[in-house]
Design an enzyme around this catalytic site. Sequence first.
Site, PDB file in Angstrom:
ATOM      1  N   LEU A 133       0.996  -1.165  -0.259  1.00  0.00           N
ATOM      2  CA  LEU A 133       0.118  -0.053  -0.106  1.00  0.00           C
ATOM      3  C   LEU A 133       0.854   1.197  -0.226  1.00  0.00           C
ATOM      4  CD1 LEU A 133      -2.758  -0.916   2.697  1.00  0.00           C
ATOM      5  CD2 LEU A 133      -3.247  -0.532   0.220  1.00  0.00           C
ATOM      6  N   ASP A 134       0.358   2.090  -0.805  1.00  0.00           N
ATOM      7  CA  ASP A 134       1.413   3.312  -0.674  1.00  0.00           C
ATOM      8  C   ASP A 134       1.357   4.176   0.682  1.00  0.00           C
ATOM      9  OD1 ASP A 134       1.954   3.406  -3.461  1.00  0.00           O
ATOM     10  OD2 ASP A 134      -0.101   4.013  -3.929  1.00  0.00           O
ATOM     11  N   ALA A 135       2.405   4.728   0.936  1.00  0.00           N
ATOM     12  CA  ALA A 135       2.430   5.556   2.111  1.00  0.00           C
ATOM     13  C   ALA A 135       1.174   6.338   2.619  1.00  0.00           C
ATOM     14  CB  ALA A 135       3.583   6.346   2.338  1.00  0.00           C
TER      15      ALA A 135
END
Length: 200
Positions: free
Chosen positions: A47-49
Amino acid sequence: MNSSNRHIYILFNKPYNVLSQFTRDENHVSLADFGPFPKNIYPVGRLDADSEGLLLLTNDHAVNHRLTEPKFEHPRTYWVQVEGIPDEVALNKLRNGVVIEQKKTKPAEVKLLEKEPDLPPRSVPIRVRKTIPTSWIELTLREGRNRQVRKMTAAVGYPTLRLVRVGILFLTLDGLQPGKHRMLTEKEISKLYYILRISL
C-alpha cells in the site's frame, strides 16, 4: 498447521504515512516501527504511504505468489473517499474499466456507499473544500497496478481523498485498529489455502 510448517500469517492495519516495508526511511515510519513482528516476514503486495488498511505479512512464498501474480486475479476491496458524488455514469465507467497510462483497467465491482463507513479518523485529516461535498465508494479490484485506485477515480472526475484497503479475499479489517496486528487463525489459514488452491 502453521506451527508445523513454520509459516507465519499476520494481518496488519497500516496507518497513514507508513511505508509497506521494514526498511526505515528518513521521511516516513515503516513496518519496523510496529510489531514486534517475527523475522523474515514480508508484506504481500503493498500500500502506498498515503493509503491505509489491510496488509498480509507472511513468510509463505506460495501464498505470496498466488496473491500477487496478476493471472490469479484475487479480489482486494477498498473504501475510497472521493471529492464530489459520483453519478451512475462515472460508477459504470469504473465498473467497466477506464484507460490509465494507455491501458484499460479490468472490470471492477463498484458501489456508492450510502453513508460514511465507520473508520477511525486519519492521523492527518484530509483536505476538504467547503463548496464541494465528499462521498465514499466501495471498489473491488482483481489487479494491482501502481496507484490504480487513485488514477481510476481521477480518470472519471472524482479525485481520491482517502483510500483504505478493507479486504483481501475473505480477510477484513474487522476489529483491527490502525497500527495493530493479529495472527491468522488455523481456520483462516485453511480457508486461505483452499481458495488459493495450495495443498497443505
